[in-house]
Design a protein around this motif. Structure first.
Motif, PDB file in Angstrom:
ATOM      1  N   THR A  66       0.710  -1.387  -0.220  1.00  0.00           N
ATOM      2  CA  THR A  66       0.178  -0.151   0.170  1.00  0.00           C
ATOM      3  C   THR A  66       0.788   1.056   0.325  1.00  0.00           C
ATOM      4  OG1 THR A  66      -0.398   0.138   1.825  1.00  0.00           O
ATOM      5  CG2 THR A  66      -2.135  -1.044   0.660  1.00  0.00           C
ATOM      6  N   ILE A  74       5.719   3.838   0.939  1.00  0.00           N
ATOM      7  CA  ILE A  74       4.892   2.050   1.505  1.00  0.00           C
ATOM      8  C   ILE A  74       4.586   2.204   2.995  1.00  0.00           C
ATOM      9  CG2 ILE A  74       5.123   0.246   1.614  1.00  0.00           C
ATOM     10  CD1 ILE A  74       7.427  -0.104  -0.961  1.00  0.00           C
ATOM     11  N   ASN A 102       0.962   1.776  -5.865  1.00  0.00           N
ATOM     12  CA  ASN A 102       0.262   0.484  -5.775  1.00  0.00           C
ATOM     13  C   ASN A 102       0.608  -0.355  -6.998  1.00  0.00           C
ATOM     14  OD1 ASN A 102      -1.978  -1.946  -6.012  1.00  0.00           O
ATOM     15  ND2 ASN A 102      -0.405  -2.329  -4.227  1.00  0.00           N
ATOM     16  N   LYS A 144      -9.116   5.625  -3.510  1.00  0.00           N
ATOM     17  CA  LYS A 144      -7.789   5.303  -3.412  1.00  0.00           C
ATOM     18  C   LYS A 144      -7.862   4.915  -2.058  1.00  0.00           C
ATOM     19  CE  LYS A 144      -3.487   6.086  -3.397  1.00  0.00           C
ATOM     20  NZ  LYS A 144      -2.118   6.660  -3.538  1.00  0.00           N
TER      21      LYS A 144
END
Length: 291
Positions: A66, A74, A102, A144
């Motif tokens: 993610t 990340i 991602n 998202k």
């Protein structure tokens, strides 16, 4: 014309190419086996970026895990990448902009912009790999969520604690519809830990009855996943990616899904891009962020 050095980072390989702002590959993709340590990954990225720095406008990183809303780092769930990988400071690798996303989000954006989902404003991409990557576009925008982690398959599809998922919970959809799930199906069906999904596919091609039954059970779980995401997001199209997606019976599954769901019918197709999806989608998203 902007040029982006775009990486696709996964547990087994790191691929990269230079891509223009329209999603066209300017250079042929190059692949390396993913190094075994965080430091070796950093070193490889730094070397490639330095070699190409003079001819690029920015760097795109399409990665497992993610990614935060700012597309800089990340935030979790990096699968089978080395310990510490999520701590890499990607921005420090170049004096030009580094855009992180991602890999499933990057892949669905490639399909939306230049692939099989062009001119469709609502798209779901499910990649059937080690886990299940999910990329979702709603009304032309990448979904998202509040933290960048929207689109997970870590929710239970049975209640008897039959399989432990990599996330720590039991019986998540991922552990029944991923490519890895077919491996587990093979081992369970034959009571043989040496059996793999490749054995099932070979048996499928040889018309072996037992392997056909194992594959169809797995394919039914993929269909369940498609039905779930189609019902929640009411997409124009659902795309399946990953090597196991080659073997899906698309006409049959599309018919079954559309007979079962209560939203408008969907189109079901195999994703156009496989190995290059993350590279292309990451570059397209990066190019848009430069405007």
């Amino acid at each position: 014309m902007k040029k982006i050095l775009s990486f696709d980072i996964g547990g087994t390989k790191i691929a990269f190419a230079i891509v223009d702002e329209n999603g066209k590959l300017v250079s042929r993709p190059v692949k390396y086996s993913t190094p075994a340590t965080k430091e070796a990954i950093e070193s490889l990225l730094k070397k490639v970026i330095t070699q190409n720095q003079a001819e690029i406008d920015a760097v795109a990183i399409s990665t497992a895990g993610t990614v935060d809303i700012e597309n800089k780092r990340i935030t979790g769930s990096v699968g089978n990448l080395p310990a510490g990988y999520g701590e890499i400071d990607f921005q420090a690798l170049s004096n030009k902009k580094v855009f992180v996303e991602n890999d499933a989000n990057a892949a669905v954006w490639a399909e939306y912009k230049v692939g099989h989902a062009q001119n469709m404003e609502n798209v779901v991409l499910l990649t059937l790999g080690t886990g299940v990557g999910v990329g979702i576009i709603v009304n032309g925008k990448l979904l998202k969520g509040k933290s960048g982690a929207a689109g997970e398959t870590h929710f239970p599809v049975r209640q008897d604690k039959h399989r432990r998922c990599g996330c720590g919970n039991y019986d998540c959809l991922e552990v029944y519809m991923s490519g890895s799930a077919l491996n587990l199906d093979a081992k369970e069906a034959y009571n043989d830990d040496s059996k793999t999904s490749y054995d099932i596919i070979q048996g499928l091609e040889e018309n072996n009855h037992k392997d056909i039954v194992v594959f169809e059970r797995w394919q039914n779980m993929v269909e369940t996943g498609v039905r779930i995401f189609a019902s929640i997001f009411d997409p124009d199209i659902v795309l399946l990616g990953g090597s196991m997606a080659h073997f899906i019976n698309y006409p049959m599954m599309e018919k079954n899904v559309n007979e079962a769901i209560v939203v408008a019918p969907i189109v079901l197709r195999e994703a156009e891009f496989e190995n290059d999806a993350g590279i292309i989608g990451g570059a397209l998203l990066c190019a848009e962020s430069l405007k």
